[in-house]
Enzyme design. Sequence first.
Site, PDB file in Angstrom:
ATOM      1  N   ASP A 258       8.597  -3.837   0.129  1.00  0.00           N
ATOM      2  CA  ASP A 258       8.943  -2.458   0.481  1.00  0.00           C
ATOM      3  C   ASP A 258       8.445  -2.192   1.907  1.00  0.00           C
ATOM      4  O   ASP A 258       8.174  -1.057   2.282  1.00  0.00           O
ATOM      5  CB  ASP A 258       8.298  -1.502  -0.534  1.00  0.00           C
ATOM      6  CG  ASP A 258       8.942  -0.124  -0.545  1.00  0.00           C
ATOM      7  OD1 ASP A 258      10.100   0.004  -0.112  1.00  0.00           O
ATOM      8  OD2 ASP A 258       8.272   0.834  -0.986  1.00  0.00           O
TER       9      ASP A 258
ATOM     10  N   LYS B 272      15.497  -1.089   4.825  1.00  0.00           N
ATOM     11  CA  LYS B 272      15.415   0.291   5.335  1.00  0.00           C
ATOM     12  C   LYS B 272      16.122   0.421   6.672  1.00  0.00           C
ATOM     13  O   LYS B 272      16.033  -0.478   7.505  1.00  0.00           O
ATOM     14  CB  LYS B 272      13.941   0.684   5.483  1.00  0.00           C
ATOM     15  CG  LYS B 272      13.176   0.525   4.172  1.00  0.00           C
ATOM     16  CD  LYS B 272      11.733   0.903   4.286  1.00  0.00           C
ATOM     17  CE  LYS B 272      11.042   0.558   2.976  1.00  0.00           C
ATOM     18  NZ  LYS B 272      10.116   1.553   2.526  1.00  0.00           N
TER      19      LYS B 272
ATOM     20  N   ALA C 161       0.826  -1.216   0.000  1.00  0.00           N
ATOM     21  CA  ALA C 161       0.000   0.000   0.000  1.00  0.00           C
ATOM     22  C   ALA C 161       0.863   1.271   0.000  1.00  0.00           C
ATOM     23  O   ALA C 161       1.947   1.260   0.593  1.00  0.00           O
ATOM     24  CB  ALA C 161      -0.911  -0.010   1.230  1.00  0.00           C
ATOM     25  N   PRO C 162       0.434   2.333  -0.676  1.00  0.00           N
ATOM     26  CA  PRO C 162      -0.826   2.466  -1.419  1.00  0.00           C
ATOM     27  C   PRO C 162      -0.814   1.804  -2.797  1.00  0.00           C
ATOM     28  O   PRO C 162      -1.852   1.745  -3.440  1.00  0.00           O
ATOM     29  CB  PRO C 162      -0.991   3.979  -1.544  1.00  0.00           C
ATOM     30  CG  PRO C 162       0.413   4.508  -1.528  1.00  0.00           C
ATOM     31  CD  PRO C 162       1.190   3.604  -0.619  1.00  0.00           C
ATOM     32  N   GLY C 163       0.357   1.333  -3.288  1.00  0.00           N
ATOM     33  CA  GLY C 163       0.280   0.536  -4.518  1.00  0.00           C
ATOM     34  C   GLY C 163       1.186   0.963  -5.657  1.00  0.00           C
ATOM     35  O   GLY C 163       0.967   0.560  -6.797  1.00  0.00           O
ATOM     36  N   GLY C 164       2.216   1.737  -5.362  1.00  0.00           N
ATOM     37  CA  GLY C 164       3.133   2.163  -6.435  1.00  0.00           C
ATOM     38  C   GLY C 164       3.810   0.975  -7.112  1.00  0.00           C
ATOM     39  O   GLY C 164       3.854   0.878  -8.349  1.00  0.00           O
TER      40      GLY C 164
ATOM     41  N   ASP D 268      -0.748  -6.219   2.471  1.00  0.00           N
ATOM     42  CA  ASP D 268      -0.564  -5.092   3.389  1.00  0.00           C
ATOM     43  C   ASP D 268      -1.715  -5.096   4.382  1.00  0.00           C
ATOM     44  O   ASP D 268      -2.791  -5.623   4.084  1.00  0.00           O
ATOM     45  CB  ASP D 268      -0.538  -3.755   2.614  1.00  0.00           C
ATOM     46  CG  ASP D 268       0.256  -2.680   3.327  1.00  0.00           C
ATOM     47  OD1 ASP D 268      -0.118  -2.317   4.468  1.00  0.00           O
ATOM     48  OD2 ASP D 268       1.254  -2.202   2.756  1.00  0.00           O
TER      49      ASP D 268
HETATM   50  C1  SAM Z   1       6.807   2.433   2.184  1.00  0.00           C
HETATM   51  S1  SAM Z   1       5.215   1.764   2.255  1.00  0.00           S
HETATM   52  C2  SAM Z   1       5.162   0.850   0.758  1.00  0.00           C
HETATM   53  C3  SAM Z   1       4.963   1.673  -0.461  1.00  0.00           C
HETATM   54  C4  SAM Z   1       4.620   0.836  -1.671  1.00  0.00           C
HETATM   55  N1  SAM Z   1       5.737  -0.011  -2.093  1.00  0.00           N
HETATM   56  C5  SAM Z   1       4.210   1.696  -2.847  1.00  0.00           C
HETATM   57  O1  SAM Z   1       4.866   1.618  -3.883  1.00  0.00           O
HETATM   58  O2  SAM Z   1       3.219   2.401  -2.760  1.00  0.00           O
HETATM   59  C6  SAM Z   1       5.368   0.511   3.445  1.00  0.00           C
HETATM   60  C7  SAM Z   1       4.117  -0.312   3.637  1.00  0.00           C
HETATM   61  O3  SAM Z   1       4.459  -1.416   4.445  1.00  0.00           O
HETATM   62  C8  SAM Z   1       3.293  -1.770   5.163  1.00  0.00           C
HETATM   63  N2  SAM Z   1       3.671  -2.683   6.241  1.00  0.00           N
HETATM   64  C9  SAM Z   1       4.334  -2.422   7.385  1.00  0.00           C
HETATM   65  N3  SAM Z   1       4.500  -3.555   8.092  1.00  0.00           N
HETATM   66  C10 SAM Z   1       3.943  -4.551   7.358  1.00  0.00           C
HETATM   67  C11 SAM Z   1       3.812  -5.948   7.532  1.00  0.00           C
HETATM   68  N4  SAM Z   1       4.293  -6.570   8.609  1.00  0.00           N
HETATM   69  N5  SAM Z   1       3.201  -6.664   6.562  1.00  0.00           N
HETATM   70  C12 SAM Z   1       2.732  -6.063   5.447  1.00  0.00           C
HETATM   71  N6  SAM Z   1       2.821  -4.736   5.247  1.00  0.00           N
HETATM   72  C13 SAM Z   1       3.420  -3.999   6.183  1.00  0.00           C
HETATM   73  C14 SAM Z   1       2.725  -0.440   5.589  1.00  0.00           C
HETATM   74  O4  SAM Z   1       1.348  -0.573   5.894  1.00  0.00           O
HETATM   75  C15 SAM Z   1       2.986   0.408   4.350  1.00  0.00           C
HETATM   76  O5  SAM Z   1       1.848   0.421   3.511  1.00  0.00           O
END
Ligand code: SAM
Length: 300
Positions: free
Chosen positions: A233, A262, A179-182, A198
């Site tokens: 991510d 990260k 999320a949000p889905g890039g 997510d």
């Molecule tokens: C940096 S954002 C990802 C952005 C995404 N790659 C994009 O292109 O829009 C990180 C995401 O990791 C999710 N997240 C954090 N811990 C998580 C977990 N244990 N399992 C799945 N998602 C997780 C968060 O909810 C957040 O949406």
Amino acid sequence: MIQAAYLAPDGLEKPLAEELSRAGRAVDAWHGRLALSPDPPLPSAWALDVWTAPREIAVPSVKAAADALRDIQRNWSAYAVAHHRRMALIAERLPPVKARPLVFPEHPPSSHLGAWTLLAPDRMLASATKTSPFVNGECAFVEDHIGPPSRAYLKLWEALTRLGAWPGPGETCLDLGAAPGGWTFVLARLGARVAAVDKAPLDPRVAAMPGVTWREGSAFAIAPEPVDWLCSDVVAYPERLLALARRWIAAGSAGRIIFTVKFQGDTDHAAADAFAAIPDGHLTHLWHNKHELTFCWRRR
Ligand SMILES: C[S@@+](CC[C@H](N)C(=O)[O-])C[C@H]1O[C@@H](n2cnc3c(N)ncnc32)[C@H](O)[C@@H]1O
């Protein structure tokens, strides 16, 4: 004598300096973001670009500098920190190098490229070879301001471009922390079938794309399953992500892995080293990464 020069990403001189120090590489001086080392070059995760054969050349005039570069090879990219006017005059005398932004999906430039800078008005540092095919390691794209719901898509574009490979139509992808889905947008646009994992929902426009499904839950709760591309991510401690990568690799379920690693606060170099040591893997800082590295792995 300078035997290698490492170009740090903007604002990330510290992790690069720490990485070089841990590897026993001295840094005698910094020229802007360029770490000048008296030791032989070493692969570096944090450097955007490594100048692998730097030579210091006395250049009494603009013409002498341009002639020296042309005598070595055709294509040069300039890294300008100081002496901007003089560097511009030298660059004007060199064949133009097209550094146009890429239109994803396309392969990185294949022409041989060197790098040079002026350390002083009459002293040039020039390296006929460097590790990045991009000018100063900058993998720039013609951006998509309409489709993706976040700018994170640029990281995946860069990772796939640098791999020179991307999912084809019908290939399966698991996008962890989607999320949000890039990233999901990028994969679905390529025609892949994407399961986006997510706790948070996807942007509705991405959720509605053909081939996209959303699985609510944690990335760490999913048992390895057959998938062509495993992407993550997720914001997580590097050690936790390392364990996840190892679990999937041991299971042999994924064809390829692309994980953003990260860091918060101090850089966890031990975890980075452990990622870098995974056979058939590669750890690198993408130009679109912040205080993060990208781990790519391919099943043999
Ligand atoms: C940096 S954002 C990802 C952005 C995404 N790659 C994009 O292109 O829009 C990180 C995401 O990791 C999710 N997240 C954090 N811990 C998580 C977990 N244990 N399992 C799945 N998602 C997780 C968060 O909810 C957040 O949406």
